[in-house]
Design a protein around this motif. Sequence first.
Motif, short mmCIF file in Angstrom:
data_model
loop_
_atom_site.label_atom_id
_atom_site.label_comp_id
_atom_site.label_asym_id
_atom_site.label_seq_id
_atom_site.Cartn_x
_atom_site.Cartn_y
_atom_site.Cartn_z
N ASP A 129 -4.90 0.12 5.18
CA ASP A 129 -3.90 0.32 4.12
C ASP A 129 -4.50 1.20 3.02
O ASP A 129 -5.50 0.81 2.39
CB ASP A 129 -3.47 -1.02 3.54
N ALA A 142 -9.54 5.63 -4.96
CA ALA A 142 -8.72 5.37 -3.79
C ALA A 142 -9.37 4.27 -2.95
O ALA A 142 -10.59 4.12 -2.93
CB ALA A 142 -8.58 6.64 -2.96
N GLN A 196 -5.88 -2.73 -4.82
CA GLN A 196 -4.94 -2.27 -5.83
C GLN A 196 -5.63 -2.03 -7.17
O GLN A 196 -5.38 -1.03 -7.85
CB GLN A 196 -3.81 -3.29 -6.00
N TRP A 229 -9.21 2.16 0.93
CA TRP A 229 -8.69 2.03 2.30
C TRP A 229 -9.10 0.67 2.81
O TRP A 229 -10.29 0.43 3.09
CB TRP A 229 -9.23 3.14 3.20
N ALA A 287 -7.52 1.25 -7.08
CA ALA A 287 -6.64 2.40 -7.25
C ALA A 287 -6.23 2.56 -8.72
O ALA A 287 -6.17 3.68 -9.24
CB ALA A 287 -5.41 2.26 -6.36
N GLU A 288 -5.98 1.45 -9.38
CA GLU A 288 -5.61 1.51 -10.80
C GLU A 288 -6.78 1.98 -11.66
O GLU A 288 -6.57 2.49 -12.77
CB GLU A 288 -5.12 0.14 -11.26
N ARG A 345 -4.42 3.08 -0.56
CA ARG A 345 -3.86 3.07 -1.92
C ARG A 345 -4.53 4.18 -2.71
O ARG A 345 -5.76 4.27 -2.74
CB ARG A 345 -4.08 1.71 -2.59
N LEU A 346 -3.70 5.01 -3.35
CA LEU A 346 -4.20 6.16 -4.09
C LEU A 346 -3.93 6.01 -5.58
O LEU A 346 -2.87 5.51 -5.97
CB LEU A 346 -3.52 7.43 -3.59
N ALA A 401 0.83 -1.20 0.00
CA ALA A 401 0.00 0.00 0.00
C ALA A 401 0.87 1.25 0.00
O ALA A 401 2.07 1.21 0.29
CB ALA A 401 -0.92 -0.01 1.22
N ASP A 402 0.25 2.39 -0.31
CA ASP A 402 0.97 3.67 -0.25
C ASP A 402 1.25 4.08 1.19
O ASP A 402 2.27 4.70 1.48
CB ASP A 402 0.16 4.75 -0.96
N ALA A 403 0.32 3.74 2.09
CA ALA A 403 0.50 4.13 3.49
C ALA A 403 -0.37 3.24 4.37
O ALA A 403 -1.46 2.83 3.97
CB ALA A 403 0.13 5.59 3.70
N PRO A 445 -2.96 7.53 -9.37
CA PRO A 445 -2.03 8.59 -9.76
C PRO A 445 -2.73 9.95 -9.78
O PRO A 445 -3.94 10.04 -9.94
CB PRO A 445 -1.60 8.17 -11.18
#
Length: 251
Positions: free
Chosen positions: A37, A80, A72, A82, A75-76, A39-40, A22-24, A42
């Motif tokens: 977790d 976003a 994931q 969580w 996000a793609e 995920r954002l 994850a991004d964070a 772009p």
Amino acid sequence: MTPAPGRRDSHDILDDRPPPPADARIAYGPEPLQFGDLRLPPGPGPHPLAVVVHGGVWMANYNLIHTGHMCQALAEAGIASWNVEYRRYGDVGGGWPGTLADVELAVAHVPRLAGTDPSRVVLVGHSAGGHLALLTGRRAADRIRGVVAIAPVADPERWDNDGVELFFGGPPPPDGSPPRLVPLGVRQVVVQGTADTTIPFALSAGYAEAARAAGDDVELLTLEGAGHFEPVDPQAAEWPAVLDAIRALLG
């Protein structure tokens, strides 16, 4: 469920490969398992957000890893995600009602998530996580646009699984049973495969009918021939329909 020729069971596939990191990882409470977790997509955002609640019979030996693949993929697709962890049966403070309280606390934390749009939020829950998403959706109806309940334990009183009494400490109480609480007052899409051997199709269909009769805006998205895990597997043929349902609620 027996996979079609040449097609592996989605449960095996999700177990085989860990999701990308994850991004964070963001805490929403003071307990070690109160985190999610993030995920954002772009770009700078703010992005619409799916708060994802994993399943696993509410038990401590299941965690958020297998829904990481779906997160994931969201996000793609520009959404976003969580992926929320929570205390489960077997964890200190887990079980009923602590598990639900964790998910509600996570949703309350959403406005603090950088890069996300708190005005465009949906709850997405799978299996036991679908049950938690429906209950949380009722209490957070003014803060979310809807609930996508994927193969949910929508009617725990009718689910023949030992995990029900373990989680609730006995028969499900009225405030833990979505059919007893309808109308929930929030838009819902109930996603269910007809070949699901974990959650019988009839449980989701019966719940959707009862919720509609009570006045809720509920769509039953029927996935012919799908089992329990295909709807949360981005490599499965069923995934685009699930993604479309999430997009539709986000608006």
